[in-house]
Design a protein around this motif. Sequence first.
Motif, short mmCIF file in Angstrom:
data_model
loop_
_atom_site.label_atom_id
_atom_site.label_comp_id
_atom_site.label_asym_id
_atom_site.label_seq_id
_atom_site.Cartn_x
_atom_site.Cartn_y
_atom_site.Cartn_z
N MET A 282 0.83 -1.21 0.00
CA MET A 282 0.00 0.00 0.00
C MET A 282 0.86 1.26 0.00
O MET A 282 0.56 2.23 -0.70
CB MET A 282 -0.94 -0.01 1.20
N SER A 283 1.95 1.26 0.77
CA SER A 283 2.83 2.43 0.83
C SER A 283 3.49 2.69 -0.52
O SER A 283 3.59 3.84 -0.96
CB SER A 283 3.90 2.24 1.89
N ARG A 284 3.92 1.63 -1.18
CA ARG A 284 4.56 1.80 -2.49
C ARG A 284 3.56 2.27 -3.53
O ARG A 284 3.88 3.13 -4.37
CB ARG A 284 5.21 0.49 -2.92
N GLU A 285 2.35 1.74 -3.48
CA GLU A 285 1.32 2.16 -4.45
C GLU A 285 0.93 3.62 -4.21
O GLU A 285 0.75 4.39 -5.15
CB GLU A 285 0.09 1.26 -4.32
N LYS A 286 0.83 4.03 -2.94
CA LYS A 286 0.50 5.41 -2.62
C LYS A 286 1.57 6.36 -3.10
O LYS A 286 1.28 7.44 -3.64
CB LYS A 286 0.30 5.56 -1.12
N ALA A 287 2.84 5.97 -2.93
CA ALA A 287 3.95 6.83 -3.35
C ALA A 287 4.01 6.97 -4.86
O ALA A 287 4.51 7.97 -5.39
CB ALA A 287 5.27 6.27 -2.82
#
Length: 266
Positions: free
Chosen positions: A259-264
């Motif tokens: 989720m963090s990578r997709e958000k970034a």
Amino acid sequence: MSTIAKAFELLELFTDARPRLGLSDVQRLTARDKATLHRHLVALEKIGFLEQDSETRAYCLGPTLTRLAGMRARTVPEVEMVRAVVDALSREAGELVHVSRLRGFDLVDVYHAEHHSHPVRVSFDAYGLPPLFATASGKAFLAFSPASKLIEALDVPRTWVTPENHPDKIALRAELDAIARCGYARSRDTLRTGVSSVAIPLFDANHVAVATCAIAFPTGRGGADTEQRLAGLLMAAGAEMSRALGGDVPRNVRDIWTMSREKAAL
């Protein structure tokens, strides 16, 4: 894919949530031919990679895996376990990458690499024991450890940023909670002026945080965008690094990293 590879791929089906699998379970999970799967399972049982319950006919992981895992732990130094992954990550990041093992509340260097051509570099003391609360690595470890670890660490003055100042427990807990939600820790000019870092925890086979991997870079090299890019590289490599150490990343942490990578990337 070779026959041997297909057979050994079946071992990956066994997890904490699925410690025992019958032939029908394996067929459902793989959608392969039942007769072929049976031959592979029987072959794996004969060499001890699987065991079969005589009553339920279900399979579980066998003793040969335990023996081989123990042999690897005894004969392969940790530095060799992570060298290839860390070297590749350093080349991709263009910065210093280091893996540290937790010994009590000390961050002990396992391996570090710096593969880039930048004229400005981060100096790294492989023999130093930095204060736990002054580093992204220390905070990444605590954020993904039981709350009792934080209480224990607060009672050890050498973990503090400075020996004279006891950390603010409430503020620190809030920071660790934020780290647990985003998947990585950050440090900017905390331990040394001009040096920033991002870090993630690495896990053992029981999903316990036992080590960390961090990327350190000169603060002047970039701001939030640089931090997010490097943290994304860490989270993308986290599962492979944990596996290299014989561990496994918990599903909830994998989900947070994704989720963090997709958000970034948005």
